[in-house]
Design a protein around this motif. Sequence first.
Motif, PDB file in Angstrom:
ATOM      1  N   THR A  98     -14.742   8.579 -16.615  1.00 29.15           N
ATOM      2  CA  THR A  98     -13.360   8.085 -16.675  1.00 29.15           C
ATOM      3  C   THR A  98     -12.509   8.703 -15.576  1.00 29.15           C
ATOM      4  N   ARG A  99     -12.614  10.010 -15.408  1.00 28.59           N
ATOM      5  CA  ARG A  99     -11.809  10.687 -14.391  1.00 28.59           C
ATOM      6  C   ARG A  99     -12.078  10.121 -13.002  1.00 28.59           C
ATOM      7  N   TYR A 100     -13.349  10.013 -12.636  1.00 27.71           N
ATOM      8  CA  TYR A 100     -13.654   9.620 -11.263  1.00 27.71           C
ATOM      9  C   TYR A 100     -13.460   8.123 -11.034  1.00 27.71           C
ATOM     10  N   ARG A 101     -13.620   7.324 -12.065  1.00 29.59           N
ATOM     11  CA  ARG A 101     -13.255   5.912 -11.906  1.00 29.59           C
ATOM     12  C   ARG A 101     -11.741   5.767 -11.712  1.00 29.59           C
ATOM     13  N   ASN A 102     -10.974   6.520 -12.461  1.00 27.89           N
ATOM     14  CA  ASN A 102      -9.513   6.454 -12.297  1.00 27.89           C
ATOM     15  C   ASN A 102      -9.085   6.979 -10.932  1.00 27.89           C
ATOM     16  N   GLU A 103      -9.752   8.026 -10.455  1.00 33.61           N
ATOM     17  CA  GLU A 103      -9.435   8.537  -9.121  1.00 33.61           C
ATOM     18  C   GLU A 103      -9.826   7.531  -8.044  1.00 33.61           C
ATOM     19  N   THR A 104     -10.917   6.829  -8.258  1.00 32.21           N
ATOM     20  CA  THR A 104     -11.311   5.767  -7.334  1.00 32.21           C
ATOM     21  C   THR A 104     -10.221   4.704  -7.250  1.00 32.21           C
ATOM     22  N   LYS A 105      -9.703   4.321  -8.395  1.00 35.09           N
ATOM     23  CA  LYS A 105      -8.641   3.313  -8.411  1.00 35.09           C
ATOM     24  C   LYS A 105      -7.361   3.862  -7.786  1.00 35.09           C
ATOM     25  N   ARG A 106      -7.129   5.166  -7.928  1.00 35.56           N
ATOM     26  CA  ARG A 106      -5.959   5.765  -7.275  1.00 35.56           C
ATOM     27  C   ARG A 106      -6.087   5.663  -5.756  1.00 35.56           C
ATOM     28  N   VAL A 107      -7.296   5.968  -5.232  1.00 34.72           N
ATOM     29  CA  VAL A 107      -7.528   5.866  -3.789  1.00 34.72           C
ATOM     30  C   VAL A 107      -7.365   4.421  -3.320  1.00 34.72           C
ATOM     31  N   LEU A 108      -7.885   3.481  -4.091  1.00 33.26           N
ATOM     32  CA  LEU A 108      -7.690   2.066  -3.761  1.00 33.26           C
ATOM     33  C   LEU A 108      -6.206   1.718  -3.740  1.00 33.26           C
ATOM     34  N   GLY A 109      -5.442   2.311  -4.645  1.00 30.36           N
ATOM     35  CA  GLY A 109      -3.999   2.075  -4.664  1.00 30.36           C
ATOM     36  C   GLY A 109      -3.308   2.615  -3.425  1.00 30.36           C
ATOM     37  N   VAL A 110      -3.771   3.762  -2.938  1.00 26.41           N
ATOM     38  CA  VAL A 110      -3.224   4.308  -1.682  1.00 26.41           C
ATOM     39  C   VAL A 110      -3.504   3.345  -0.536  1.00 26.41           C
ATOM     40  N   LEU A 111      -4.738   2.884  -0.446  1.00 28.94           N
ATOM     41  CA  LEU A 111      -5.084   1.926   0.605  1.00 28.94           C
ATOM     42  C   LEU A 111      -4.275   0.638   0.475  1.00 28.94           C
ATOM     43  N   GLU A 112      -4.081   0.202  -0.763  1.00 29.19           N
ATOM     44  CA  GLU A 112      -3.310  -1.028  -0.994  1.00 29.19           C
ATOM     45  C   GLU A 112      -1.891  -0.893  -0.456  1.00 29.19           C
ATOM     46  N   SER A 113      -1.279   0.270  -0.668  1.00 29.45           N
ATOM     47  CA  SER A 113       0.089   0.477  -0.176  1.00 29.45           C
ATOM     48  C   SER A 113       0.130   0.527   1.347  1.00 29.45           C
ATOM     49  N   ILE A 114      -0.899   1.098   1.957  1.00 29.92           N
ATOM     50  CA  ILE A 114      -0.966   1.199   3.417  1.00 29.92           C
ATOM     51  C   ILE A 114      -1.166  -0.172   4.050  1.00 29.92           C
ATOM     52  N   LEU A 115      -1.952  -1.016   3.392  1.00 28.41           N
ATOM     53  CA  LEU A 115      -2.350  -2.303   3.974  1.00 28.41           C
ATOM     54  C   LEU A 115      -1.417  -3.454   3.591  1.00 28.41           C
ATOM     55  N   GLN A 116      -0.281  -3.151   3.036  1.00 24.68           N
ATOM     56  CA  GLN A 116       0.637  -4.205   2.607  1.00 24.68           C
ATOM     57  C   GLN A 116       1.071  -5.120   3.749  1.00 24.68           C
ATOM     58  N   ASP A 117       1.300  -4.542   4.912  1.00 27.47           N
ATOM     59  CA  ASP A 117       1.845  -5.348   6.011  1.00 27.47           C
ATOM     60  C   ASP A 117       1.001  -5.239   7.280  1.00 27.47           C
ATOM     61  N   LYS A 118      -0.270  -4.895   7.135  1.00 26.38           N
ATOM     62  CA  LYS A 118      -1.122  -4.841   8.318  1.00 26.38           C
ATOM     63  C   LYS A 118      -2.570  -5.123   7.940  1.00 26.38           C
TER      64      LYS A 118
END
Length: 229
Positions: free
Chosen positions: A134-154
């Motif tokens: 659970t911890r590492y799956r949630n952390e994986t999704k957190r990292v994906l969320g960081v990438l999602e915020s970075i890639l919003q406009d590029k």
Amino acid sequence: MAQFTLFAHKSGPNPWKAVAALRELNLSYDIVYLDFAKNEQKSEKHLAHNPNGRVPTLIDHQNNDYTIWESDAILAYLTDIYDKQRNISLPHDDPEYHHLLQYLFFQSSGQGVIWGQANWFNHFHPEPVASAVTRYRNETKRVLGVLESILQDKEYLVAGKYTIADLSFALWNNTLPMMFGKGKHEFKEELPQLDFEKEFPKTYAWHQRLLARPAVSATLKERLQALQQ
């Protein structure tokens, strides 16, 4: 004789990052697959090249057998020495160069380490540990969320173009189905799930662009062939 020798493992994503970069730069290589079940990565012969006893390890035979390990360091070495036109990298005086390094470090510490643990506890840990999965799956999704915020406009991470910063994530991204799929153990607890395209659409679209790169596509085919041998 090929210019490079790459010590690798057939399934792990990190060696295949190096293969993708070698392919992007049209550099010749031979792969030596190490059998982790026999602990070959810790053999005296391999430790002489890489005291950390992990893969990938790259030897450049046309540069006095220059040896380098750590996958993102390998990406930086290959592009600094052989990407003279900076097709998939940036010159050191480019204002975005240190942002490129930033993403390589984020990939190593934020994606590689966390996602590696997620896959370990899902598929290889001898005992079922639902809290770790659970911890590492949630952390994986957190990292994906960081990438999602970075890639919003590029479309790419740095300088408006595909670079080794993007390449460094591609092979690990491809392990998401394994990470969130059925693992070694059965759990009574409800574990975090992932709908990559729905939950992180910008990151998913970016990943599809990475998969469309001929070098990345060919690398994944080569990996599959190696696994089937």
